[in-house]
Design a protein around this motif. Structure first.
Motif, mmCIF file in Angstrom:
data_model
loop_
_atom_site.group_PDB
_atom_site.id
_atom_site.type_symbol
_atom_site.label_atom_id
_atom_site.label_comp_id
_atom_site.label_asym_id
_atom_site.label_seq_id
_atom_site.Cartn_x
_atom_site.Cartn_y
_atom_site.Cartn_z
ATOM 1 N N ILE A 3 0.821 -1.214 0.000
ATOM 2 C CA ILE A 3 0.000 0.000 0.000
ATOM 3 C C ILE A 3 0.853 1.261 0.000
ATOM 4 O O ILE A 3 0.312 2.363 0.125
ATOM 5 C CB ILE A 3 -0.938 0.006 1.227
ATOM 6 N N ARG A 4 2.177 1.146 -0.130
ATOM 7 C CA ARG A 4 3.033 2.343 -0.130
ATOM 8 C C ARG A 4 2.765 3.161 -1.397
ATOM 9 O O ARG A 4 2.890 2.671 -2.505
ATOM 10 C CB ARG A 4 4.492 1.943 -0.043
ATOM 11 N N GLY A 5 2.357 4.408 -1.209
ATOM 12 C CA GLY A 5 2.045 5.299 -2.326
ATOM 13 C C GLY A 5 0.722 5.001 -3.008
ATOM 14 O O GLY A 5 0.424 5.563 -4.057
ATOM 15 N N LEU A 6 -0.113 4.130 -2.421
ATOM 16 C CA LEU A 6 -1.393 3.743 -3.029
ATOM 17 C C LEU A 6 -2.525 4.502 -2.356
ATOM 18 O O LEU A 6 -2.573 4.606 -1.130
ATOM 19 C CB LEU A 6 -1.617 2.236 -2.875
ATOM 20 N N VAL A 7 -3.421 5.075 -3.161
ATOM 21 C CA VAL A 7 -4.602 5.759 -2.634
ATOM 22 C C VAL A 7 -5.777 4.798 -2.662
ATOM 23 O O VAL A 7 -5.766 3.787 -3.372
ATOM 24 C CB VAL A 7 -4.930 7.037 -3.443
ATOM 25 N N CYS A 8 -6.797 5.108 -1.883
ATOM 26 C CA CYS A 8 -7.987 4.260 -1.817
ATOM 27 C C CYS A 8 -8.720 4.312 -3.162
ATOM 28 O O CYS A 8 -9.075 5.392 -3.635
ATOM 29 C CB CYS A 8 -8.909 4.719 -0.689
ATOM 30 N N PRO A 9 -8.958 3.175 -3.839
ATOM 31 C CA PRO A 9 -9.681 3.218 -5.119
ATOM 32 C C PRO A 9 -11.107 3.730 -4.988
ATOM 33 O O PRO A 9 -11.682 4.184 -5.971
ATOM 34 C CB PRO A 9 -9.653 1.753 -5.583
ATOM 35 N N ILE A 10 -11.694 3.680 -3.800
ATOM 36 C CA ILE A 10 -13.090 4.100 -3.637
ATOM 37 C C ILE A 10 -13.186 5.612 -3.469
ATOM 38 O O ILE A 10 -13.849 6.306 -4.231
ATOM 39 C CB ILE A 10 -13.737 3.379 -2.431
ATOM 40 N N ASP A 38 -22.705 4.629 -0.505
ATOM 41 C CA ASP A 38 -22.757 5.727 -1.467
ATOM 42 C C ASP A 38 -22.247 5.319 -2.836
ATOM 43 O O ASP A 38 -22.304 6.112 -3.775
ATOM 44 C CB ASP A 38 -21.919 6.919 -0.951
ATOM 45 N N TYR A 39 -21.735 4.087 -2.991
ATOM 46 C CA TYR A 39 -21.180 3.618 -4.268
ATOM 47 C C TYR A 39 -21.911 2.328 -4.666
ATOM 48 O O TYR A 39 -21.342 1.223 -4.613
ATOM 49 C CB TYR A 39 -19.676 3.369 -4.141
ATOM 50 N N PRO A 40 -23.192 2.405 -5.076
ATOM 51 C CA PRO A 40 -23.942 1.169 -5.385
ATOM 52 C C PRO A 40 -23.421 0.435 -6.611
ATOM 53 O O PRO A 40 -23.323 -0.787 -6.608
ATOM 54 C CB PRO A 40 -25.371 1.679 -5.599
ATOM 55 N N VAL A 81 -11.710 -0.993 -10.330
ATOM 56 C CA VAL A 81 -12.526 -0.471 -9.220
ATOM 57 C C VAL A 81 -12.409 1.040 -9.142
ATOM 58 O O VAL A 81 -13.387 1.753 -8.909
ATOM 59 C CB VAL A 81 -12.085 -1.128 -7.898
ATOM 60 N N GLY A 82 -11.186 1.583 -9.363
ATOM 61 C CA GLY A 82 -11.011 3.035 -9.320
ATOM 62 C C GLY A 82 -11.810 3.746 -10.390
ATOM 63 O O GLY A 82 -12.384 4.813 -10.150
ATOM 64 N N ARG A 83 -11.882 3.157 -11.607
ATOM 65 C CA ARG A 83 -12.658 3.797 -12.672
ATOM 66 C C ARG A 83 -14.152 3.775 -12.359
ATOM 67 O O ARG A 83 -14.870 4.733 -12.636
ATOM 68 C CB ARG A 83 -12.387 3.102 -14.008
ATOM 69 N N ARG A 84 -14.648 2.674 -11.777
ATOM 70 C CA ARG A 84 -16.068 2.616 -11.415
ATOM 71 C C ARG A 84 -16.395 3.609 -10.301
ATOM 72 O O ARG A 84 -17.422 4.288 -10.336
ATOM 73 C CB ARG A 84 -16.416 1.191 -10.963
ATOM 74 N N GLU A 115 -14.832 6.362 -9.460
ATOM 75 C CA GLU A 115 -14.646 7.771 -9.824
ATOM 76 C C GLU A 115 -15.926 8.375 -10.379
ATOM 77 O O GLU A 115 -16.221 9.550 -10.165
ATOM 78 C CB GLU A 115 -13.520 7.892 -10.844
ATOM 79 N N ALA A 116 -16.727 7.563 -11.075
ATOM 80 C CA ALA A 116 -17.990 8.082 -11.629
ATOM 81 C C ALA A 116 -19.019 8.366 -10.538
ATOM 82 O O ALA A 116 -19.915 9.187 -10.735
ATOM 83 C CB ALA A 116 -18.561 7.091 -12.636
ATOM 84 N N GLU A 117 -18.900 7.689 -9.374
ATOM 85 C CA GLU A 117 -19.866 7.896 -8.294
ATOM 86 C C GLU A 117 -19.326 8.787 -7.176
ATOM 87 O O GLU A 117 -20.034 9.049 -6.216
ATOM 88 C CB GLU A 117 -20.269 6.546 -7.697
ATOM 89 N N ARG A 118 -18.071 9.211 -7.303
ATOM 90 C CA ARG A 118 -17.458 10.007 -6.236
ATOM 91 C C ARG A 118 -18.089 11.394 -6.195
ATOM 92 O O ARG A 118 -18.287 12.028 -7.245
ATOM 93 C CB ARG A 118 -15.963 10.104 -6.490
ATOM 94 N N PRO A 119 -18.477 11.919 -5.015
ATOM 95 C CA PRO A 119 -19.111 13.260 -4.938
ATOM 96 C C PRO A 119 -18.149 14.341 -5.361
ATOM 97 O O PRO A 119 -16.947 14.288 -5.080
ATOM 98 C CB PRO A 119 -19.510 13.377 -3.461
#
Length: 419
Positions: free
Chosen positions: A14-21, A65-67, A83-86, A88-92
């Motif tokens: 997880i070094r340098g990794l951001v949460c995909p959600i 919040d991410y159905p 998962v990150g691409r999916r 990103e479309a639902e991220r506020p």
């Protein structure tokens, strides 16, 4: 394609990794006794385990919040990039901060002119000044003496409007003429007399030509490839191929429980050389599987005719065997019945197979889905070309086989470099 969760996760994963959600840098590895390690996000509280090969992950918890992301990745082996691409479309999206408007300009109060002291001391008070102070027509004390010139007023400073990003006040957006006055109604147009209608032309009887109504253009479904002659090519080396099964290979809809067999070939081991035939089973959703299995009216009638002729041939063989005494019912009749059943089954199967090989052409839409993947390879090359109609699935396929990829997703024509 099943996977096994890794029992231990290195902190360097997880070094340098951001949460995909939620795209926050709040990931941490959680260690629990007698259970596999898992990665959790301190911001959105999502959690996932890592496959033992380190290529895919399985989410056990995703915020409500991410159905769409939950339907795609919850309790399924997926890739973090997908998962990150999916998500990103639902991220506020952040709400822009409004800046208060600039207040209206208010002119400063006029300063009264000062009368020099030496003038009041040396010159006597004029008669008109004392009379004006005592009468009803007295002048205001702030008005300068009429005999002296009035000092010029300073020009008011220009009003500075707010920048373009700020919301302008209502009185600046709408002209004053539209707020205070109602636009006058246009004058009525003069009434013009319409010209007399021309006399009807004589009717001439002609043969009516058939008019073919134009067929409505088919609607493009979400995720459906919109260009029939364009493909995305991925070249792999070796015989170990992975097909992601989380989404439909044709339209990317989930879930994708059906499988479509695609004929192709794979290279043989280096000591044997050449290539061997292979059948690839790619994932399809229920809608695309139904489209691929669709048959035209000509195919349906031809298939029914083939079955009827095959049944007639089977019946003819049974009658001929009985007429020629090829089957005897003496002794046990079960053996004779079994022989007649085998004879009828062979006649039916062979006839139906021969008659169904010609057949009518496949409908265009069914052929479009069936050919969503083309697999080609040169007999002397260990490389295999996978040409996909859907460019997004080609990218997911490339990520799943990145260790064996020779080149990334590349746009190509329908038949270029894949024959």
């Amino acid at each position: 394609m099943t996977g096994t969760p890794a029992f231990t996760i290195d902190e360097g994963f997880i070094r340098g990794l951001v949460c995909p959600i939620c795209a926050a840098r709040a990931l941490s590895v959680q260690h629990v006794d007698r259970f596999p390690d898992f990665v959790s996000c301190g911001n959105c509280r999502s959690a996932f385990v890592v496959e033992d090969t380190g290529e895919r992950v399985m989410y056990g918890k995703i915020p409500p919040d991410y159905p769409d992301t939950a339907a795609f990745a919850l309790k399924q082996w997926v890739w973090l990039e997908a998962v990150g691409r999916r998500a990103e479309a639902e991220r506020p999206r952040p709400v822009p901060v409004e800046t208060p408007a600039v207040p209206a300009f208010q002119p400063e109060a006029e300063s009264q002119p000062e009368i020099p002291a030496d003038v009041t001391e040396k010159e006597p008070e004029p008669a008109w000044l004392s009379r004006g102070l005592r009468s009803d027509e007295a002048l205001s004390a702030g008005v300068p003496i009429p005999t002296e010139p009035e000092p010029p007023r300073a020009a008011p400073p220009a009003v500075v409007l707010a920048p373009e990003s700020e919301a302008l006040p209502e009185w600046l957006r709408e002209p004053e003429s539209l707020r205070d006055e109602t636009p006058p109604a246009p004058p009525p147009l003069p009434i013009q007399e319409s010209p007399p209608a021309p006399p009807p032309l004589p009717i001439q009887e002609t043969a009516a030509s058939p008019v073919t109504p134009e067929a409505p253009a088919p609607a493009i479904l979400p995720g459906e490839p919109d260009k029939e002659g364009v493909r995305t090519r991925v070249i792999l080396r070796g015989e170990k191929i992975r097909f992601p099964i989380n989404a439909c290979a044709h339209c990317l809809r989930t879930p994708a429980p059906a499988r479509l067999p695609v004929a192709g070939s794979l290279p043989r081991p280096s000591n044997l050389g050449g290539r061997r035939p292979a059948t690839f089973r790619i994932p399809l959703c229920a809608s695309c599987r139904k489209r691929a299995a669709a048959r035209s009216s000509d195919q349906g009638s031809g298939r029914l005719q083939a079955h009827l002729l095959a049944a007639l041939v089977a019946l003819t063989l049974v009658v001929a065997a009985l007429a020629l005494n090829l089957v005897s019912f003496q002794g046990s009749g079960l053996g004779a019945l079994a022989a007649l059943g085998v004879l009828a089954g062979l006649g039916y199967a062979l006839t139906a197979f021969v008659l169904s090989r010609g057949g009518a052409p496949v409908p265009p839409d069914a052929l479009f889905v069936r050919t969503t993947l083309l697999v080609r390879g040169s007999p002397l090359s260990p490389e295999t070309v996978f040409a996909w109609r859907n460019a997004e699935y080609a990218e997911i396929f490339h990520l799943a086989n990145q260790s064996a990829a020779v080149s990334g997703p590349t746009p190509t024509d329908e038949d270029a470099d894949i024959v």
